[in-house]
Scaffold this motif. Structure first.
Motif, PDB file in Angstrom:
ATOM      1  N   GLU A  41      -6.558  40.424  30.082  1.00 47.82           N
ATOM      2  CA  GLU A  41      -6.056  39.133  30.561  1.00 47.82           C
ATOM      3  C   GLU A  41      -5.619  38.211  29.437  1.00 47.82           C
ATOM      4  O   GLU A  41      -4.581  37.563  29.543  1.00 47.82           O
TER       5      GLU A  41
ATOM      6  N   HIS B 199      -3.349  32.023  33.932  1.00 48.48           N
ATOM      7  CA  HIS B 199      -4.394  33.044  34.100  1.00 48.48           C
ATOM      8  C   HIS B 199      -3.889  34.133  35.037  1.00 48.48           C
ATOM      9  O   HIS B 199      -2.869  33.967  35.712  1.00 48.48           O
ATOM     10  N   ALA B 200      -4.647  35.235  35.097  1.00 52.98           N
ATOM     11  CA  ALA B 200      -4.493  36.206  36.180  1.00 52.98           C
ATOM     12  C   ALA B 200      -5.876  36.382  36.794  1.00 52.98           C
ATOM     13  O   ALA B 200      -6.895  36.117  36.154  1.00 52.98           O
TER      14      ALA B 200
ATOM     15  N   LYS C 155     -12.758  40.611  31.510  1.00 53.24           N
ATOM     16  CA  LYS C 155     -11.389  40.120  31.711  1.00 53.24           C
ATOM     17  C   LYS C 155     -10.361  41.217  31.456  1.00 53.24           C
ATOM     18  O   LYS C 155      -9.368  41.003  30.759  1.00 53.24           O
TER      19      LYS C 155
ATOM     20  N   HIS D 234      -8.621  32.306  27.910  1.00 53.91           N
ATOM     21  CA  HIS D 234      -9.434  33.333  27.240  1.00 53.91           C
ATOM     22  C   HIS D 234      -8.921  33.688  25.837  1.00 53.91           C
ATOM     23  O   HIS D 234      -8.055  33.010  25.304  1.00 53.91           O
TER      24      HIS D 234
END
Ligand SMILES: [Zn+2]
Length: 196
Positions: free
Chosen positions: A25, A84-85, A16, A9
């Motif tokens: 994020e 990522h989360a 997000k 992202h």
């Protein structure tokens, strides 16, 4: 081996973020990715940040960047790790899902071998947290047709590092000590794979 660290992202990606807005994020992914790069480089492992930009870079561009390195170094000598989360909802309210998981493209490839290394590392580092497993293809990682996994020529693993729309896990993820532990576990996973 060349390790490519992708941070998902960008500052311009909609949503997000956690319901309270404290967790963004793109930013968290970049903190983790930058630290992973620094730590692996300090340990003598050639590591490159795939997306040094703050804004979102198109997946096709990320894939092109990764495949350029694959062409130069040989795809088997490259490992891509996408940081990522996770979120279970759309960010408007707190959800219940929690835990860590890793994804590879469908089918058995070297990425599955790498994902097992990350599961070993995270199970060891976080015996107190939920580790999400999918045994449908006989190993622990989840399978998904994500562009960054499917279209890159090298083994590629996407890490969903816990849930930021779980209230407890979100606070925990914002702790610098948790971030240090997650960076350590990612580096451990890379080293386990490099040692095979
Ligand atoms: Zn993400």
């Amino acid at each position: 081996m060349i390790v490519l660290i992708d941070n998902g992202h960008g500052i311009d990606t909609a949503g997000k973020r956690s319901p309270d807005g404290r967790f963004r994020e793109y930013l968290w992914n970049r903190w983790i990715a930058a630290d992973v790069c620094a730590r692996l480089l300090a340990d003598g492992i050639e590591t490159r940040l795939l997306v040094p930009e703050t804004n979102d870079i198109a997946l096709s561009t990320r894939v092109r960047r990764a495949n350029k390195v694959c062409t130069e170094a040989g795809a088997a000598n490259v490992l891509l790790v996408s940081v990522h989360a996770n979120a279970a909802g759309d960010g408007s309210r707190w959800m219940n899902a929690q835990g860590w998981s890793a994804y590879t493209s469908p089918g058995k490839t070297k990425a599955d071998t790498a994902a097992e290394c990350f599961y070993d590392a995270f199970e060891r580092a976080f015996p107190d947290r939920k580790i999400r497993r999918d045994y449908s293809d006989g190993d622990r990682d989840w399978e998904a047709n994500f562009t960054i996994l499917k279209n890159t020529k090298c083994p590629a693993v996407l890490l969903e590092n816990f849930f930021y729309d779980n209230r407890e896990e979100c606070s925990w993820l914002l702790s610098p000590y948790t971030q240090y532990r997650i960076v350590s576990a990612i580096c451990d996973g890379v080293k386990r794979y490099a040692a095979l």
